[in-house]
Design a protein around this motif. Structure first.
Motif, PDB file in Angstrom:
ATOM      1  N   GLU A   1    -105.459   6.702   0.957  1.00 24.69           N
ATOM      2  CA  GLU A   1    -106.124   5.408   1.073  1.00 24.69           C
ATOM      3  C   GLU A   1    -105.118   4.323   1.439  1.00 24.69           C
ATOM      4  OE1 GLU A   1    -108.037   5.139  -2.739  1.00 24.69           O
ATOM      5  OE2 GLU A   1    -109.835   6.192  -2.037  1.00 24.69           O
ATOM      6  N   GLU A   2    -103.925   4.392   0.841  1.00 22.72           N
ATOM      7  CA  GLU A   2    -102.871   3.419   1.184  1.00 22.72           C
ATOM      8  C   GLU A   2    -102.456   3.568   2.641  1.00 22.72           C
ATOM      9  OE1 GLU A   2     -99.740   4.255  -1.586  1.00 22.72           O
ATOM     10  OE2 GLU A   2    -100.829   3.403  -3.290  1.00 22.72           O
ATOM     11  N   ILE A   3    -102.296   4.813   3.069  1.00 19.64           N
ATOM     12  CA  ILE A   3    -101.903   5.066   4.463  1.00 19.64           C
ATOM     13  C   ILE A   3    -102.986   4.566   5.407  1.00 19.64           C
ATOM     14  CG2 ILE A   3    -101.545   6.920   6.163  1.00 19.64           C
ATOM     15  CD1 ILE A   3    -100.093   8.481   3.911  1.00 19.64           C
ATOM     16  N   GLU A   4    -104.251   4.833   5.067  1.00 16.38           N
ATOM     17  CA  GLU A   4    -105.370   4.387   5.914  1.00 16.38           C
ATOM     18  C   GLU A   4    -105.424   2.859   5.964  1.00 16.38           C
ATOM     19  OE1 GLU A   4    -108.657   4.445   8.431  1.00 16.38           O
ATOM     20  OE2 GLU A   4    -107.157   5.955   7.969  1.00 16.38           O
ATOM     21  N   ALA A   5    -105.221   2.215   4.834  1.00 13.40           N
ATOM     22  CA  ALA A   5    -105.217   0.747   4.816  1.00 13.40           C
ATOM     23  C   ALA A   5    -104.071   0.204   5.676  1.00 13.40           C
ATOM     24  CB  ALA A   5    -105.094   0.231   3.377  1.00 13.40           C
ATOM     25  N   GLU A   6    -102.904   0.828   5.590  1.00 13.49           N
ATOM     26  CA  GLU A   6    -101.762   0.402   6.402  1.00 13.49           C
ATOM     27  C   GLU A   6    -102.046   0.633   7.887  1.00 13.49           C
ATOM     28  OE1 GLU A   6     -98.032  -1.095   7.454  1.00 13.49           O
ATOM     29  OE2 GLU A   6     -99.186  -1.279   5.608  1.00 13.49           O
ATOM     30  N   ARG A   7    -102.637   1.778   8.213  1.00 14.79           N
ATOM     31  CA  ARG A   7    -102.976   2.068   9.605  1.00 14.79           C
ATOM     32  C   ARG A   7    -103.974   1.043  10.144  1.00 14.79           C
ATOM     33  NH1 ARG A   7    -106.676   3.342  12.725  1.00 14.79           N
ATOM     34  NH2 ARG A   7    -108.210   3.565  11.086  1.00 14.79           N
ATOM     35  N   LYS A   8    -104.980   0.710   9.342  1.00 18.67           N
ATOM     36  CA  LYS A   8    -105.972  -0.293   9.764  1.00 18.67           C
ATOM     37  C   LYS A   8    -105.315  -1.658   9.967  1.00 18.67           C
ATOM     38  CE  LYS A   8    -110.533   0.387   8.462  1.00 18.67           C
ATOM     39  NZ  LYS A   8    -111.629   0.087   7.580  1.00 18.67           N
ATOM     40  N   ARG A   9    -104.407  -1.994   9.044  1.00 16.83           N
ATOM     41  CA  ARG A   9    -103.713  -3.283   9.156  1.00 16.83           C
ATOM     42  C   ARG A   9    -102.885  -3.330  10.436  1.00 16.83           C
ATOM     43  NH1 ARG A   9     -99.069  -5.391   8.547  1.00 16.83           N
ATOM     44  NH2 ARG A   9     -98.028  -3.507   7.840  1.00 16.83           N
ATOM     45  N   GLN A  10    -102.158  -2.240  10.699  1.00 18.10           N
ATOM     46  CA  GLN A  10    -101.339  -2.198  11.922  1.00 18.10           C
ATOM     47  C   GLN A  10    -102.215  -2.222  13.172  1.00 18.10           C
ATOM     48  OE1 GLN A  10     -98.971   1.333  11.382  1.00 18.10           O
ATOM     49  NE2 GLN A  10     -97.450   0.274  10.122  1.00 18.10           N
ATOM     50  N   LYS A  11    -103.312  -1.473  13.162  1.00 19.53           N
ATOM     51  CA  LYS A  11    -104.219  -1.459  14.318  1.00 19.53           C
ATOM     52  C   LYS A  11    -104.831  -2.840  14.525  1.00 19.53           C
ATOM     53  CE  LYS A  11    -106.439   0.692  17.569  1.00 19.53           C
ATOM     54  NZ  LYS A  11    -105.758   1.122  18.768  1.00 19.53           N
ATOM     55  N   CYS A  12    -105.199  -3.484  13.425  1.00 21.93           N
ATOM     56  CA  CYS A  12    -105.767  -4.825  13.502  1.00 21.93           C
ATOM     57  C   CYS A  12    -104.745  -5.795  14.110  1.00 21.93           C
ATOM     58  CB  CYS A  12    -106.190  -5.288  12.107  1.00 21.93           C
ATOM     59  SG  CYS A  12    -107.079  -6.848  12.079  1.00 21.93           S
ATOM     60  N   ASN A  13    -103.489  -5.701  13.682  1.00 21.76           N
ATOM     61  CA  ASN A  13    -102.433  -6.566  14.231  1.00 21.76           C
ATOM     62  C   ASN A  13    -102.235  -6.303  15.725  1.00 21.76           C
ATOM     63  OD1 ASN A  13    -101.981  -7.786  11.776  1.00 21.76           O
ATOM     64  ND2 ASN A  13    -100.295  -6.430  11.224  1.00 21.76           N
ATOM     65  N   GLU A  14    -102.238  -5.030  16.090  1.00 16.98           N
ATOM     66  CA  GLU A  14    -102.065  -4.671  17.504  1.00 16.98           C
ATOM     67  C   GLU A  14    -103.224  -5.215  18.340  1.00 16.98           C
ATOM     68  OE1 GLU A  14    -102.630  -0.553  19.930  1.00 16.98           O
ATOM     69  OE2 GLU A  14    -101.334  -0.438  18.154  1.00 16.98           O
ATOM     70  N   LEU A  15    -104.444  -5.026  17.854  1.00 20.10           N
ATOM     71  CA  LEU A  15    -105.613  -5.530  18.582  1.00 20.10           C
ATOM     72  C   LEU A  15    -105.600  -7.057  18.657  1.00 20.10           C
ATOM     73  CD1 LEU A  15    -108.347  -3.106  17.210  1.00 20.10           C
ATOM     74  CD2 LEU A  15    -107.511  -3.230  19.572  1.00 20.10           C
ATOM     75  N   ARG A  16    -105.209  -7.716  17.554  1.00 17.31           N
ATOM     76  CA  ARG A  16    -105.144  -9.179  17.553  1.00 17.31           C
ATOM     77  C   ARG A  16    -104.146  -9.662  18.607  1.00 17.31           C
ATOM     78  NH1 ARG A  16    -104.992 -10.532  12.379  1.00 17.31           N
ATOM     79  NH2 ARG A  16    -102.864  -9.821  12.145  1.00 17.31           N
ATOM     80  N   ASP A  17    -103.002  -8.979  18.709  1.00 21.38           N
ATOM     81  CA  ASP A  17    -102.008  -9.353  19.701  1.00 21.38           C
ATOM     82  C   ASP A  17    -102.574  -9.203  21.119  1.00 21.38           C
ATOM     83  OD1 ASP A  17     -99.303 -10.053  20.575  1.00 21.38           O
ATOM     84  OD2 ASP A  17     -99.229  -7.961  21.264  1.00 21.38           O
ATOM     85  N   ARG A  18    -103.223  -8.095  21.387  1.00 23.37           N
ATOM     86  CA  ARG A  18    -103.787  -7.877  22.722  1.00 23.37           C
ATOM     87  C   ARG A  18    -104.909  -8.877  23.025  1.00 23.37           C
ATOM     88  NH1 ARG A  18    -105.332  -1.841  23.309  1.00 23.37           N
ATOM     89  NH2 ARG A  18    -105.868  -2.545  25.405  1.00 23.37           N
ATOM     90  N   LEU A  19    -105.720  -9.177  22.002  1.00 22.44           N
ATOM     91  CA  LEU A  19    -106.797 -10.155  22.198  1.00 22.44           C
ATOM     92  C   LEU A  19    -106.224 -11.549  22.472  1.00 22.44           C
ATOM     93  CD1 LEU A  19    -109.273  -8.990  19.406  1.00 22.44           C
ATOM     94  CD2 LEU A  19    -109.670  -8.868  21.879  1.00 22.44           C
ATOM     95  N   LEU A  20    -105.156 -11.895  21.744  1.00 19.69           N
ATOM     96  CA  LEU A  20    -104.521 -13.204  21.971  1.00 19.69           C
ATOM     97  C   LEU A  20    -103.896 -13.297  23.367  1.00 19.69           C
ATOM     98  CD1 LEU A  20    -102.891 -13.921  18.489  1.00 19.69           C
ATOM     99  CD2 LEU A  20    -104.786 -15.154  19.579  1.00 19.69           C
ATOM    100  N   GLN A  21    -103.305 -12.197  23.826  1.00 17.69           N
ATOM    101  CA  GLN A  21    -102.754 -12.184  25.182  1.00 17.69           C
ATOM    102  C   GLN A  21    -103.874 -12.421  26.208  1.00 17.69           C
ATOM    103  OE1 GLN A  21    -100.620  -8.531  25.862  1.00 17.69           O
ATOM    104  NE2 GLN A  21     -99.126  -8.948  24.254  1.00 17.69           N
ATOM    105  N   ALA A  22    -104.982 -11.723  26.015  1.00 24.31           N
ATOM    106  CA  ALA A  22    -106.118 -11.904  26.926  1.00 24.31           C
ATOM    107  C   ALA A  22    -106.646 -13.332  26.833  1.00 24.31           C
ATOM    108  CB  ALA A  22    -107.222 -10.898  26.606  1.00 24.31           C
ATOM    109  N   TYR A  23    -106.752 -13.869  25.616  1.00 20.01           N
ATOM    110  CA  TYR A  23    -107.230 -15.235  25.403  1.00 20.01           C
ATOM    111  C   TYR A  23    -106.333 -16.236  26.148  1.00 20.01           C
ATOM    112  CZ  TYR A  23    -107.515 -19.704  22.918  1.00 20.01           C
ATOM    113  OH  TYR A  23    -107.598 -21.030  22.604  1.00 20.01           O
TER     114      TYR A  23
END
Length: 184
Positions: free
Chosen positions: A94-116
């Motif tokens: 569960e900790e690993i999954e939460a960390e993976r989600k957090r990292q994926k969320c950060n990566e997606l946020r970065d890509r979305l901000l670049q597009a924005y």
């Protein structure tokens, strides 16, 4: 021989034959009876041995019960240890999954901000428009961002600004080409 005649002289040969036959008959009956008695004795002895074995085993039941209880306790302890290990592994997953989600969320946020930044920048995108394909890719990525727990400024700043962009359908190839040529 006289003594023999004197002892048995009064008996006839027929009486002697009957007497001998009677002795033979009695001997055969004796042998059969003795054989039946021996067989019955052997059967009773085997039966007594089986009963004794059963009694010997029955006397071991308390010892076997104690052993069984000991084995059950060991198994219970091992199962408890396995359960604790399993809970620890689940917690770690569960900790690993939460960390993976957090990292994926950060990566997606970065890509979305670049597009924005690109699509809302008047210098890079002077028409403030995007193609239907670009919009679809952005909103799919935005959906993934939300599925991974993304929230915050993306909803209050980026989402409204991106919705304000004009969407050019892919069927209008001339407009899409003009849009691409207007960008830097």
């Amino acid at each position: 021989m006289d003594a023999l005649i004197e002892a048995f002289g009064s008996y006839s040969i027929g009486s002697v034959i009957v007497l001998v036959a009677a002795f033979i008959f009695l001997y055969k009956i004796y042998r059969k009876a003795a054989q039946a008695i021996v067989e019955q004795h052997d059967t009773k002895k085997a039966q007594d041995e089986k009963i004794q074995k059963i009694l010997d085993q029955e006397s071991k039941y308390p010892e076997w019960r104690r052993q069984s209880i000991g084995i059950q306790e060991k198994l219970t302890d091992r199962l408890d240890n396995i359960e604790q290990s399993q809970k620890s592994v689940i917690r770690r997953l569960e900790e690993i999954e939460a960390e993976r989600k957090r990292q994926k969320c950060n990566e997606l946020r970065d890509r979305l901000l670049q597009a924005y930044r690109y699509y809302t920048n008047p210098d890079a995108n002077p028409r403030r428009a995007w193609s239907e394909m670009e919009a679809s890719a952005f909103w799919d990525m935005f959906g993934d961002y939300e599925k991974n727990g993304g929230d915050g400024h993306m909803h209050t700043v980026v989402q409204p600004a991106m919705r304000a962009l004009a969407v050019i359908p892919m069927e209008e190839q001339d407009k899409v080409i003009e849009l691409m040529q207007s960008r830097r």
